[in-house]
Scaffold this motif. Structure first.
Motif, PDB file in Angstrom:
ATOM      1  N   GLY A 491       0.815  -1.217   0.000  1.00  0.00           N
ATOM      2  CA  GLY A 491       0.000   0.000   0.000  1.00  0.00           C
ATOM      3  C   GLY A 491       0.845   1.262   0.000  1.00  0.00           C
ATOM      4  N   THR A 492       0.153   2.384   0.187  1.00  0.00           N
ATOM      5  CA  THR A 492       0.825   3.683   0.166  1.00  0.00           C
ATOM      6  C   THR A 492       0.195   4.608   1.199  1.00  0.00           C
ATOM      7  OG1 THR A 492       1.166   3.427  -2.220  1.00  0.00           O
ATOM      8  CG2 THR A 492       1.522   5.619  -1.290  1.00  0.00           C
ATOM      9  N   MET A 493       1.033   5.292   1.973  1.00  0.00           N
ATOM     10  CA  MET A 493       0.545   6.369   2.829  1.00  0.00           C
ATOM     11  C   MET A 493       0.261   7.576   1.942  1.00  0.00           C
ATOM     12  SD  MET A 493       0.205   5.627   6.066  1.00  0.00           S
ATOM     13  CE  MET A 493       0.183   7.277   6.779  1.00  0.00           C
ATOM     14  N   GLU A 494      -0.962   8.100   2.029  1.00  0.00           N
ATOM     15  CA  GLU A 494      -1.346   9.185   1.122  1.00  0.00           C
ATOM     16  C   GLU A 494      -1.598  10.467   1.898  1.00  0.00           C
ATOM     17  OE1 GLU A 494      -4.351   7.932  -1.645  1.00  0.00           O
ATOM     18  OE2 GLU A 494      -3.287   6.081  -2.143  1.00  0.00           O
ATOM     19  N   SER A 495      -1.964  11.489   1.169  1.00  0.00           N
ATOM     20  CA  SER A 495      -2.054  12.835   1.745  1.00  0.00           C
ATOM     21  C   SER A 495      -3.100  12.948   2.852  1.00  0.00           C
ATOM     22  CB  SER A 495      -2.364  13.856   0.646  1.00  0.00           C
ATOM     23  OG  SER A 495      -3.575  13.513  -0.021  1.00  0.00           O
ATOM     24  N   ASP A 496      -4.056  12.029   2.887  1.00  0.00           N
ATOM     25  CA  ASP A 496      -5.068  12.063   3.947  1.00  0.00           C
ATOM     26  C   ASP A 496      -4.561  11.441   5.239  1.00  0.00           C
ATOM     27  OD1 ASP A 496      -4.992   9.438   3.167  1.00  0.00           O
ATOM     28  OD2 ASP A 496      -7.143   9.211   2.843  1.00  0.00           O
ATOM     29  N   GLY A 497      -3.282  10.999   5.229  1.00  0.00           N
ATOM     30  CA  GLY A 497      -2.713  10.395   6.423  1.00  0.00           C
ATOM     31  C   GLY A 497      -3.152   8.960   6.647  1.00  0.00           C
ATOM     32  N   ARG A 498      -3.758   8.365   5.648  1.00  0.00           N
ATOM     33  CA  ARG A 498      -4.241   6.977   5.758  1.00  0.00           C
ATOM     34  C   ARG A 498      -3.459   6.073   4.797  1.00  0.00           C
ATOM     35  NH1 ARG A 498      -9.335   7.098   7.986  1.00  0.00           N
ATOM     36  NH2 ARG A 498      -8.960   4.899   8.456  1.00  0.00           N
ATOM     37  N   TYR A 499      -3.388   4.812   5.175  1.00  0.00           N
ATOM     38  CA  TYR A 499      -2.674   3.824   4.357  1.00  0.00           C
ATOM     39  C   TYR A 499      -3.684   3.166   3.422  1.00  0.00           C
ATOM     40  CZ  TYR A 499       0.735   0.099   3.310  1.00  0.00           C
ATOM     41  OH  TYR A 499       1.623  -0.743   2.695  1.00  0.00           O
ATOM     42  N   HIS A 500      -3.478   3.311   2.121  1.00  0.00           N
ATOM     43  CA  HIS A 500      -4.411   2.817   1.108  1.00  0.00           C
ATOM     44  C   HIS A 500      -3.811   1.641   0.353  1.00  0.00           C
ATOM     45  CE1 HIS A 500      -7.289   6.278   1.209  1.00  0.00           C
ATOM     46  NE2 HIS A 500      -6.207   6.899   1.702  1.00  0.00           N
ATOM     47  N   ILE A 501      -4.638   0.640   0.087  1.00  0.00           N
ATOM     48  CA  ILE A 501      -4.230  -0.491  -0.749  1.00  0.00           C
ATOM     49  C   ILE A 501      -5.138  -0.484  -1.979  1.00  0.00           C
ATOM     50  CG2 ILE A 501      -3.887  -2.985  -0.883  1.00  0.00           C
ATOM     51  CD1 ILE A 501      -3.609  -3.052   2.128  1.00  0.00           C
ATOM     52  N   ARG A 502      -4.572  -0.108  -3.097  1.00  0.00           N
ATOM     53  CA  ARG A 502      -5.367   0.091  -4.316  1.00  0.00           C
ATOM     54  C   ARG A 502      -5.138  -1.042  -5.320  1.00  0.00           C
ATOM     55  NH1 ARG A 502      -7.620   5.063  -4.028  1.00  0.00           N
ATOM     56  NH2 ARG A 502      -6.626   6.609  -2.646  1.00  0.00           N
ATOM     57  N   HIS A 503      -6.039  -1.092  -6.293  1.00  0.00           N
ATOM     58  CA  HIS A 503      -5.955  -2.056  -7.395  1.00  0.00           C
ATOM     59  C   HIS A 503      -5.949  -3.500  -6.877  1.00  0.00           C
ATOM     60  CE1 HIS A 503      -5.239   1.371  -9.963  1.00  0.00           C
ATOM     61  NE2 HIS A 503      -4.178   1.706  -9.244  1.00  0.00           N
ATOM     62  N   VAL A 504      -7.041  -3.864  -6.246  1.00  0.00           N
ATOM     63  CA  VAL A 504      -7.163  -5.211  -5.693  1.00  0.00           C
ATOM     64  C   VAL A 504      -8.498  -5.831  -6.110  1.00  0.00           C
ATOM     65  CG1 VAL A 504      -5.732  -4.642  -3.699  1.00  0.00           C
ATOM     66  CG2 VAL A 504      -8.238  -4.468  -3.518  1.00  0.00           C
ATOM     67  N   ILE A 505      -8.619  -7.122  -5.846  1.00  0.00           N
ATOM     68  CA  ILE A 505      -9.882  -7.847  -5.953  1.00  0.00           C
ATOM     69  C   ILE A 505     -10.131  -8.483  -4.593  1.00  0.00           C
ATOM     70  CG2 ILE A 505     -11.154  -9.720  -7.076  1.00  0.00           C
ATOM     71  CD1 ILE A 505      -9.309  -9.377  -9.495  1.00  0.00           C
ATOM     72  N   GLY A 506     -11.281  -8.223  -4.024  1.00  0.00           N
ATOM     73  CA  GLY A 506     -11.637  -8.840  -2.753  1.00  0.00           C
ATOM     74  C   GLY A 506     -12.297 -10.184  -2.972  1.00  0.00           C
ATOM     75  N   PRO A 507     -12.801 -10.805  -1.921  1.00  0.00           N
ATOM     76  CA  PRO A 507     -13.543 -12.059  -2.091  1.00  0.00           C
ATOM     77  C   PRO A 507     -14.717 -11.926  -3.072  1.00  0.00           C
ATOM     78  CG  PRO A 507     -12.997 -11.744   0.205  1.00  0.00           C
ATOM     79  CD  PRO A 507     -12.609 -10.473  -0.500  1.00  0.00           C
ATOM     80  N   ASP A 508     -15.314 -10.729  -3.135  1.00  0.00           N
ATOM     81  CA  ASP A 508     -16.357 -10.469  -4.132  1.00  0.00           C
ATOM     82  C   ASP A 508     -15.678 -10.250  -5.480  1.00  0.00           C
ATOM     83  OD1 ASP A 508     -18.417  -9.632  -5.744  1.00  0.00           O
ATOM     84  OD2 ASP A 508     -18.492  -7.607  -4.884  1.00  0.00           O
ATOM     85  N   GLU A 509     -15.536 -11.333  -6.223  1.00  0.00           N
ATOM     86  CA  GLU A 509     -14.791 -11.272  -7.490  1.00  0.00           C
ATOM     87  C   GLU A 509     -15.602 -10.689  -8.643  1.00  0.00           C
ATOM     88  OE1 GLU A 509     -11.873 -15.086  -6.661  1.00  0.00           O
ATOM     89  OE2 GLU A 509     -13.927 -15.427  -7.352  1.00  0.00           O
ATOM     90  N   TYR A 510     -16.847 -10.294  -8.377  1.00  0.00           N
ATOM     91  CA  TYR A 510     -17.611  -9.603  -9.411  1.00  0.00           C
ATOM     92  C   TYR A 510     -17.089  -8.188  -9.651  1.00  0.00           C
ATOM     93  CZ  TYR A 510     -21.287 -13.219  -9.464  1.00  0.00           C
ATOM     94  OH  TYR A 510     -21.997 -14.387  -9.611  1.00  0.00           O
TER      95      TYR A 510
END
Length: 651
Positions: A491-510
């Motif tokens: 992931g990446t620490m972003e300007s909002d001060g939160r750690y984001h994990i982008r470009h993923v697929i969760g268990p909901d594969e739809y």
């Protein structure tokens, strides 16, 4: 046969071919359960359902599995034998490893006066398959009138021994009810055209069918450096003591054993077969091992082999069975699920795991998914810890492959594959053809990264339940540390001060390529915290092991502090008013869909709407936020658990 320069060498000097003269041969009726809550019964025969029924009635023991097909086959049969961990690696561009489909050892055809007995010719008077869940045995009862009016009764049984995982057993009893005739049993093993076969040196068949005879076979599929050895012992006996002759034909593609005898009215003819399977995965000389294995078994006979198998199943059910009062259908369904779970795991082999279809069929190519750690592992953790440990050892043995995948993707630590086979490398196909005929790119291997946290979760739960400190300190801790390291780089620490994990697929594969999937982020935060906690545990309880890991993995105190900070900074869209987690950024803005308007339906919603269309809706393929609430139960307030279940259940 195909003689290869690399054919296996077999030493016959020490009695590997010394067959026993007689085999105790009658399989007692006491091996059949009568309680309907322990029986799965398929009455009659419906050709169109045969593929499904063969999967449901499969037998297995975690090492080898066999589909519950008719011994004589049918137009829609898909007979197959599978060995856990033996994968074919096709050389075709874009192809992925797949579990090898081995010859069907249970093939037996019966001839009455040179005419084949077939369920598709004549009149079926009775026919049923019965899977005895308590004893792990598949029974078949078949009473048939052929076009000439001859009535034949068949009672057959087969099993994959849970007490001796290299052993398979097949027993067929024929009764000539209203005729006297020559009866011929024809058992065969058909070899796929892509496989190479090797002959058995100094092998000589026995002509008398009442004396045990062993058919030897070794094969290797191109692209796989694994030899697979079969030893098949066949013996025909009759209630009258009458015997006939045995004839054997063998070439590179097929081995056929024909046993013939004269059957009088009321005569019972018993064909008994013991099958031994070994591979060079576990033994350097599998051919010799298969034959010597049979030599040890022959004097004891099939009744003793079946009894040992039944005893092992009884032992497993003592810790696994859950009794349901007042609902026989639910009781049977629960035992059916447990039967297939017990059949799928091998506590003796920590280098294999359970594929999505276990050893019942070729779907999903035998690949291992997150289902193993999240859905299956808890059953074994609570009922049979040795099986649970073996499943987790598979992840430890493939840890280097997970590290290599992380490096190749530009990350640190261990990034486990979404689909894996024998090597632990990523085996998810790059593209597939959808039911609608379109070629679709498959992103799961790159984006469905939650599996790394799922594996760490399974390890932590196993250790907490069993107290297996040896496994945790020597194997599990390293996986938890390396998966935590992966999440700290994913992931990446972003300007909002939160750690984001982008470009993923969760268990909901739809829904693909989403940002901040709630399940993924919550599990990643959990993994980061457990990584820091694991380091602390190692330091205080296994200081030597910690020094070795910290030095080899170059883990610093600063890195451990970072893991805790990132976990605390993990982004989630949790609404304090509604107690809802948004499944991913933008999910609440998706087009609402009324699933009830599509009822009745027999296919999944992505087949109905198509790949692109369903991604625009809020339809959920499977539990996502709800699964996170289940796994992280103590980390969510009760209001959040209930609110998210009620919201997502209808979607």
């Amino acid at each position: 046969m195909n003689h290869s320069a690399s054919q296996p060498q077999v030493d016959t000097r020490h009695g590997a071919l010394a067959y026993a003269e007689a085999v105790p041969s009658i399989l007692p009726a006491l091996f059949r359960d009568s309680d309907p809550t322990w029986l799965l019964v398929e009455e009659g025969f419906t050709l169109a359902r045969e593929h499904e029924v063969e999967s449901l009635f499969a037998i297995a023991n975690g090492y080898v599995g066999n589909r519950g097909c008719l011994a004589e086959g049918s137009a829609l049969s898909a007979p197959a034998t599978f060995i856990a961990g033996v994968f074919e690696h096709p050389q075709t561009p874009g192809a992925v490893p797949q579990l090898i489909t081995l010859p069907d050892w249970a093939g037996v055809r019966i001839w009455i006066s040179d005419e084949p007995l077939s369920i598709e010719r004549g009149q079926v008077l009775e026919h049923r398959r019965v899977l005895d869940l308590r004893r792990g045995m598949l029974w078949r009862e078949w009473r048939h009138r052929d076009p000439h009016g001859r009535i034949t009764r068949i009672v057959a049984c087969r099993l994959a021994s849970l007490s001796d995982r290299h052993l398979l057993l097949h027993s067929v009893t024929l009764t000539a009810e209203n005729y006297s005739s020559v009866v011929r049993f024809e058992s065969s093993i058909d070899i796929d055209s892509g496989s190479m076969t090797f002959p058995m040196p100094d092998w000589k068949p026995r002509r008398s069918p009442e004396r045990p005879n062993v058919l030897p076979l070794v094969l290797r599929t191109p692209g796989v450096e694994v030899n697979i050895a079969f030893g098949v012992m066949g013996q025909l006996v009759a209630s009258t003591g009458t015997v006939g002759e045995r004839e054997i034909d063998a070439d590179e593609r097929r081995i056929v054993e024909r046993c013939e005898m004269n059957a009088e009215i009321g005569t019972e003819c018993h064909l008994h077969r013991l099958i031994s399977i070994f591979t060079s995965r576990e033994k350097p000389r599998p051919f010799e091992d298969a034959l010597s294995h049979l030599n040890r078994l022959l004097p004891r006979g099939i009744a003793d082999a079946a009894s040992s198998h039944v005893s092992e199943w009884q032992s497993r059910w003592q810790t696994a069975d859950i009794e349901v009062v007042g609902d026989d259908s639910l009781q049977r369904a629960l035992r059916f699920a447990e039967y297939h779970l017990i059949s799928a795991a091998n506590p003796e082999d920590g280098r294999v795991s359970i594929g999505a279809r276990a050893l019942t069929g070729s779907a999903y190519k035998g690949h291992v998914f997150w289902d193993t750690e999240i859905y299956m592992l808890p059953f074994f953790t609570f009922t049979h810890p040795p099986s649970a440990r073996a499943l987790l050892e598979y992840r430890y043995h493939t840890l280097d492959a997970a590290r290599a995948k992380a490096r190749a993707a530009g990350f640190r630590g261990a990034m486990y594959p979404w689909e894996s086979a024998d090597t632990g490398e990523e085996t998810t196909p790059k593209a597939i053809i959808t039911p609608g005929g379109e070629v679709m790119r498959v992103l799961n291997g790159e984006m469905e990264v939650h599996i790394s946290a799922d594996i760490a979760y399974g390890i932590w739960q196993y250790w907490n339940v069993t107290g297996d400190e040896e496994f945790f300190s020597q194997c599990g801790a390293e996986i938890i540390l390396e998966t935590a390291r992966f999440w700290a780089s994913r992931g990446t620490m972003e300007s909002d001060g939160r750690y984001h994990i982008r470009h993923v697929i969760g268990p909901d594969e739809y829904h693909e390529d989403v940002d901040d999937n709630a399940y993924t982020n919550l599990m990643a935060a959990w993994n980061l915290r457990r990584g820091a906690e694991t380091a602390s545990l190692l330091q205080s309880r296994w200081a030597g092991r910690w020094r070795e890991l910290a030095d080899r993995l170059q883990i610093t105190e600063e890195e451990l502090k970072t893991w805790s900070k990132l976990a605390d900074s993990m982004f989630t869209t949790f609404d304090q008013q509604t107690f809802l987690f948004e499944q991913f950024q933008g999910y609440f803005a998706k087009e609402p869909a009324n699933l009830k308007s599509y009822e009745p339906r027999s296919v999944a919603m992505d087949v109905i709407l198509g790949h692109e269309r369903i991604q625009r809706t809020n339809i959920v393929k499977q539990a996502d936020v709800v699964m996170a609430a289940y796994l992280l139960w103590d980390e969510m307030v009760p209001e959040a658990r209930g609110a998210n279940f009620r919201y997502y259940e209808s979607r």
